[in-house]
Enzyme design. Structure first.
Site, short mmCIF file in Angstrom:
data_model
loop_
_atom_site.label_atom_id
_atom_site.label_comp_id
_atom_site.label_asym_id
_atom_site.label_seq_id
_atom_site.Cartn_x
_atom_site.Cartn_y
_atom_site.Cartn_z
CE1 TYR A 36 -4.52 -2.06 4.82
CE2 TYR A 36 -3.41 0.04 4.52
CZ TYR A 36 -4.02 -1.08 3.98
OH TYR A 36 -4.12 -1.21 2.61
CB SER A 45 -0.86 0.01 1.27
OG SER A 45 -1.43 1.28 1.48
P1 NAI Z 1 -11.24 -6.10 -0.72
O1 NAI Z 1 -11.82 -5.98 0.64
O2 NAI Z 1 -12.15 -6.15 -1.89
O3 NAI Z 1 -10.25 -7.34 -0.83
C1 NAI Z 1 -9.64 -7.97 0.25
C2 NAI Z 1 -9.90 -9.45 0.13
O4 NAI Z 1 -9.17 -10.15 1.13
C3 NAI Z 1 -11.39 -9.80 0.33
O5 NAI Z 1 -11.82 -10.59 -0.76
C4 NAI Z 1 -11.40 -10.60 1.62
O6 NAI Z 1 -12.40 -11.60 1.66
C5 NAI Z 1 -10.01 -11.20 1.60
N1 NAI Z 1 -9.56 -11.64 2.92
C6 NAI Z 1 -9.61 -10.97 4.08
N2 NAI Z 1 -9.12 -11.72 5.07
C7 NAI Z 1 -8.75 -12.90 4.52
C8 NAI Z 1 -8.16 -14.10 5.03
N3 NAI Z 1 -7.88 -14.23 6.32
N4 NAI Z 1 -7.90 -15.09 4.16
C9 NAI Z 1 -8.20 -14.98 2.86
N5 NAI Z 1 -8.75 -13.87 2.31
C10 NAI Z 1 -9.01 -12.86 3.15
O7 NAI Z 1 -10.25 -4.86 -0.84
P2 NAI Z 1 -9.10 -4.55 -1.91
O8 NAI Z 1 -9.01 -3.10 -1.98
O9 NAI Z 1 -9.28 -5.31 -3.14
O10 NAI Z 1 -7.80 -5.05 -1.11
C11 NAI Z 1 -6.85 -5.93 -1.67
C12 NAI Z 1 -5.47 -5.58 -1.14
O11 NAI Z 1 -5.11 -4.28 -1.61
C13 NAI Z 1 -5.37 -5.52 0.39
O12 NAI Z 1 -4.14 -6.08 0.80
C14 NAI Z 1 -5.37 -4.03 0.67
O13 NAI Z 1 -4.72 -3.70 1.87
C15 NAI Z 1 -4.62 -3.52 -0.53
N6 NAI Z 1 -4.80 -2.11 -0.81
C16 NAI Z 1 -6.02 -1.62 -1.21
C17 NAI Z 1 -6.16 -0.27 -1.46
C18 NAI Z 1 -7.45 0.33 -1.91
O14 NAI Z 1 -7.55 1.56 -1.94
N7 NAI Z 1 -8.47 -0.45 -2.25
C19 NAI Z 1 -5.03 0.65 -1.31
C20 NAI Z 1 -3.81 0.03 -0.91
C21 NAI Z 1 -3.71 -1.30 -0.67
#
Ligand code: NAI
Length: 261
Positions: free
Chosen positions: A158, A145
């Site tokens: 985080y 991130s």
């Molecule tokens: P999202 O909430 O759609 O995706 C996160 C996914 O991780 C979800 O599908 C969730 O079910 C899964 N997850 C959570 N805990 C889990 C576990 N214990 N085991 C397996 N899966 C698990 O959100 P997004 O934005 O797609 O996030 C994806 C990555 O991107 C994360 O690491 C987040 O920190 C990172 N990120 C996102 C940003 C944004 O603005 N959307 C910015 C910077 C980083």
């Protein structure tokens, strides 16, 4: 499209939504084999599998919690059993919650560190172990991130987890470069995904985030998936140990825009 990715096998954790979902679909268009890990959203995974198959790739959905060692081992075993290889590991699963740090419970701290950092470590360790055993010059992509670099009040757990990802990536890159395994991080800025759904549904909150982005808009998951495809491909063959920020310039001190400072 990257021709060399065709037929490669990738695991993407947390891929039923957001950035993980977009990466799975992109890898499908690259005609890769994709292990779609999910902890929730089975229906969504079924439709991602269908879409990938329609675009010429192959995919399976595999349930698993990345904080559980045996679940992560099962992901690698599934890649081997179904597709006979593991070339690309994407540690994408992540969570966040806003809490002023003086009120942050140990439980919340542990939960976020467990998913974001320990989960990614388990993914790295299992994938690298497999790649070493099979002589594969694999690629690891850890989804970090901008908050591995930008401090974030109310999200200390985080930010600490993503800062940890940075050092983990750099250390593993150094350790396994002699084996031809490349380890990089991908640092998204503000992206339109479920993690931000509540914030971006409020126009004022959305505008305050947009003001922090020199390119002026919230990124799309597909723009992060494009960066992941490049990191996975041989077009990035000389790149290891970096964080590729795909953030619309957010890490470039936007307050200084226009000559301020
Ligand atoms: P999202 O909430 O759609 O995706 C996160 C996914 O991780 C979800 O599908 C969730 O079910 C899964 N997850 C959570 N805990 C889990 C576990 N214990 N085991 C397996 N899966 C698990 O959100 P997004 O934005 O797609 O996030 C994806 C990555 O991107 C994360 O690491 C987040 O920190 C990172 N990120 C996102 C940003 C944004 O603005 N959307 C910015 C910077 C980083």
């Amino acid at each position: 499209m990257y021709k060399d990715l065709e037929g490669n096998t990738a695991i993407i954790t947390g891929a039923s939504s957001g950035i993980g979902r977009a990466m799975a679909l992109r890898f499908g268009r690259e005609k890769m084999n994709v292990v779609i890990n999910y902890r929730s959203g089975k229906q969504e995974v079924n439709s991602i599998v269908q879409e990938i198959e329609q675009s010429g790739g192959q995919a399976i959905g595999v349930y698993g919690d990345v904080t559980r060692e045996e679940d992560v081992k099962k992901l690698v075993a599934a890649a081997h059993e179904h597709f006979g290889s593991l070339d690309v590991m994407v540690n994408n699963a992540g969570i966040e919650n806003e809490v002023p740090s003086e009120d942050l419970t140990l439980e919340d701290w542990r939960k976020v560190l467990d998913v974001n950092l320990t989960g990614a470590f388990l993914g790295c360790r299992e994938a690298i172990d497999y790649m070493l055993e099979h002589g594969i010059k694999g690629r690891i992509i850890n989804v970090s991130s901008v908050h591995e670099m930008i401090p974030w009040p109310h999200f200390v757990h985080y930010a600490a987890s993503k800062g940890g990802i940075k050092m983990m990536t750099e250390t593993l890159a150094l350790e396994f470069a002699p084996k031809g395994i490349r380890v990089n991080s991908l640092g998204p800025g503000a992206i339109d995904t479920p993690i931000n759904a509540a914030k971006f549904s409020d126009p004022a909150a959305k505008a305050s985030v947009e003001a922090l982005i020199p390119l002026g808009y919230i990124g799309k998951p597909e723009e992060i998936a494009a960066a992941a495809a490049w990191l996975a491909s041989s077009e990035s063959s000389y790149v290891t140990g970096i964080t590729l920020f795909a953030d619309g310039g957010m890490t470039k001190y936007p307050a200084f825009q226009g000559g301020h400072g």
